[in-house]
Structure formats: structure tokens, C-alpha cells
Design a protein around this motif. Structure first.
Motif, mmCIF file in Angstrom:
data_model
loop_
_atom_site.group_PDB
_atom_site.id
_atom_site.type_symbol
_atom_site.label_atom_id
_atom_site.label_comp_id
_atom_site.label_asym_id
_atom_site.label_seq_id
_atom_site.Cartn_x
_atom_site.Cartn_y
_atom_site.Cartn_z
ATOM 1 N N SER A 119 -10.859 43.455 -6.889
ATOM 2 C CA SER A 119 -11.169 43.551 -5.257
ATOM 3 C C SER A 119 -10.547 41.619 -5.000
ATOM 4 O O SER A 119 -9.851 41.516 -3.799
ATOM 5 C CB SER A 119 -12.272 43.423 -4.230
ATOM 6 O OG SER A 119 -12.628 43.279 -4.291
ATOM 7 N N MET A 120 -10.484 40.679 -5.673
ATOM 8 C CA MET A 120 -10.419 39.888 -5.837
ATOM 9 C C MET A 120 -9.365 38.976 -6.483
ATOM 10 O O MET A 120 -8.884 37.922 -6.171
ATOM 11 C CB MET A 120 -11.950 39.242 -6.077
ATOM 12 C CG MET A 120 -12.837 38.617 -5.489
ATOM 13 S SD MET A 120 -14.586 38.189 -5.702
ATOM 14 C CE MET A 120 -13.772 36.145 -5.519
ATOM 15 N N ILE A 121 -8.976 40.177 -7.261
ATOM 16 C CA ILE A 121 -7.655 39.571 -8.849
ATOM 17 C C ILE A 121 -6.177 39.121 -7.635
ATOM 18 O O ILE A 121 -5.740 37.592 -8.332
ATOM 19 C CB ILE A 121 -7.429 40.539 -9.366
ATOM 20 C CG1 ILE A 121 -6.719 40.727 -10.602
ATOM 21 C CG2 ILE A 121 -6.526 41.544 -9.178
ATOM 22 C CD1 ILE A 121 -7.062 39.769 -11.512
ATOM 23 N N ASN A 122 -5.955 39.753 -6.755
ATOM 24 C CA ASN A 122 -5.294 38.897 -6.080
ATOM 25 C C ASN A 122 -4.828 37.716 -5.361
ATOM 26 O O ASN A 122 -4.102 37.870 -4.376
ATOM 27 C CB ASN A 122 -3.851 40.217 -5.324
ATOM 28 C CG ASN A 122 -3.143 40.787 -6.851
ATOM 29 O OD1 ASN A 122 -2.990 40.631 -7.594
ATOM 30 N ND2 ASN A 122 -4.018 42.243 -6.989
ATOM 31 N N LEU A 123 -6.456 37.593 -4.837
ATOM 32 C CA LEU A 123 -6.375 36.183 -3.724
ATOM 33 C C LEU A 123 -5.682 35.113 -4.175
ATOM 34 O O LEU A 123 -5.713 35.132 -5.103
ATOM 35 C CB LEU A 123 -8.111 35.487 -3.570
ATOM 36 C CG LEU A 123 -8.531 36.918 -3.143
ATOM 37 C CD1 LEU A 123 -10.182 36.999 -2.711
ATOM 38 C CD2 LEU A 123 -8.461 37.647 -1.551
ATOM 39 N N ASP A 124 -5.469 34.726 -3.442
ATOM 40 C CA ASP A 124 -4.589 33.301 -3.405
ATOM 41 C C ASP A 124 -4.245 32.809 -2.049
ATOM 42 O O ASP A 124 -3.793 33.090 -1.150
ATOM 43 C CB ASP A 124 -2.974 32.878 -3.890
ATOM 44 C CG ASP A 124 -2.411 32.249 -4.695
ATOM 45 O OD1 ASP A 124 -2.394 31.284 -3.666
ATOM 46 O OD2 ASP A 124 -1.517 32.066 -5.394
ATOM 47 N N PHE A 125 -4.945 31.402 -1.441
ATOM 48 C CA PHE A 125 -4.791 30.525 -0.305
ATOM 49 C C PHE A 125 -4.036 29.723 -0.403
ATOM 50 O O PHE A 125 -4.176 29.424 0.381
ATOM 51 C CB PHE A 125 -6.431 30.110 0.311
ATOM 52 C CG PHE A 125 -6.806 31.547 -0.088
ATOM 53 C CD1 PHE A 125 -7.560 32.624 1.194
ATOM 54 C CD2 PHE A 125 -8.467 31.428 -1.081
ATOM 55 C CE1 PHE A 125 -8.203 33.507 0.954
ATOM 56 C CE2 PHE A 125 -9.430 32.663 -0.857
ATOM 57 C CZ PHE A 125 -9.173 33.871 0.346
ATOM 58 N N GLN A 126 -3.242 29.260 -1.795
ATOM 59 C CA GLN A 126 -2.589 27.918 -1.616
ATOM 60 C C GLN A 126 -1.141 27.619 -0.466
ATOM 61 O O GLN A 126 -1.612 26.783 0.332
ATOM 62 C CB GLN A 126 -2.059 28.062 -2.869
ATOM 63 C CG GLN A 126 -1.243 27.083 -3.193
ATOM 64 C CD GLN A 126 -0.714 26.694 -4.185
ATOM 65 O OE1 GLN A 126 -0.519 27.718 -5.239
ATOM 66 N NE2 GLN A 126 0.436 26.184 -5.274
#
Length: 191
Positions: A119-126
């Protein structure tokens, strides 16, 4: 002013005990146990973040957040989505994009680990980092080689951020150097 401390994976709210003792009795500090929010729910990042967002609705005034690792990711996303609710933000060993090696260090049961990881693998807050307008302190343990580069990059992308490297500490700064962390947070949050 309230200060919320968010623990990392493999920790509990009690992992902040010695840090809090250094911060002083007069500070209004809250340490929720993140994994209590999974009770009878799917173990995934979205459920955890939604529960944290709901928890924060009880506070009408801006508050401070310090998050370590997983707690830092929650704090970072909350700061991006709710900049008006944040007084100051401290991010300890926090990734703002999720490299594969991040998931190799997490300490959950196998099924929960897999579910949370997926569930976190695609998190990207850049791209969203520019939404944060509060003061930020990026903290990394001197021996935390896995997060040192990410901490330097995160600090460089947040013009209002300062970087603090805590000596003689690894990833779990709140365990390895609680007094140094407590003093740094007290000064940064003006407690």
C-alpha cells in the motif's frame, strides 16, 4: 501548544518515553499508538493515514508533529495536505519517496508487512513538498546510512528546513539518543 509524536514501524508509543522525559513535564505531548488504529481494519497505509487525519480533527489550533520513519511519512503527508494545521514539523529518518529497501527494515507480521508495504510502494510526495509552509527540522541519526541521503535531499527540497544529524544514533533516534532528540525537539518546538 500540542505536540504529537508518531513512532515508527516496530515501535509503540512507549518508544518516545525517554525523549518525552527530556522534553519536560510542562509540554503538552501526545503519543498515539499507531497500530491501535488498525483494530478490525485492513492493514494498509491509507487506513492508517485516514485514522491519523481523523485523530487530528480534535485540535482546532495549529500543532507540532514529530514523526519517525513511518510516523514521519504520516506527518509529511499531513503537513502537505493540511499546512494551516501545522505549527512546526520534525521529520526523523523520513523518506519522501518509497525506495524498495525501506520495506526491508519493517517489523510487522508477514501478512501485515506485505499489505502495508504494497500500500506504500507508490507513495511519492516530491511534487507536493512545496505545500509545506511551516518550519521543518529534518533529523537523521549519524549511523542511519539508509536514510541519510534521503534526509539531505528532503532538507534541500524544503527551503525552510534545517537539518540535524544526531551523533551516535542509528535509525531509531528516539531509542538510540532520546536525550539529544528531546533537547533538539524542545528547542525547535519552543517547548
Amino acid at each position: 501548544m500540542k505536540t504529537i509524536l508518531l513512532h515508527g514501524l516496530g515501535q509503540t508509543s512507549s518508544s518516545w518515553k525517554n525523549t518525552i522525559n527530556t522534553m519536560g513535564k510542562s509540554a503538552d505531548i501526545l503519543c498515539p499508538n499507531l497500530f491501535d488504529w488498525f483494530e478490525d481494519k485492513e492493514v494498509c497505509y491509507q487506513v492508517l493515514y485516514l485514522a491519523f487525519s481523523e485523530y487530528c480533527k480534535q485540535f482546532s489550533e495549529p500543532f507540532n508533529i514529530c514523526g519517525l520513519s513511518l510516523g514521519g511519512i504520516l506527518a509529511l503527508q499531513y503537513g502537505i495536505e493540511n499546512p494551516d494545521k501545522i505549527n512546526s514539523l520534525a521529520l526523523v529518518a523520513t523518506q519522501y519517496t518509497m525506495p524498495k529497501r525501506t520495506f526491508e527494515r519493517m517489523g510487522l507480521g508477514k501478512t501485515d508487512f506485505i499489505n502495508l508495504s504494497k500500500s506504500m510502494i507508490n507513495l511519492d510526495f516530491q511534487k507536493e513538498l512545496k505545500c509545506i509552509n511551516s518550519p521543518v527540522m529534518v533529523i537523521c541519526g549519524e549511523k542511519d546510512t539508509a536514510n541519510k541521503q534521503a534526509s539531505l535531499q528532503l532538507q534541500s527540497q524544503l527551503p525552510q528546513a534545517e537539518l540535524l544529524v544526531i551523533k551516535n544514533s542509528g535509525h531509531e533516534v528516539n531509542i538510540d539518543a532520546p536525550e539529544d532528540l528531546g533537547k533538539a525537539l524542545s528547542a525547535f518546538f519552543n517547548l
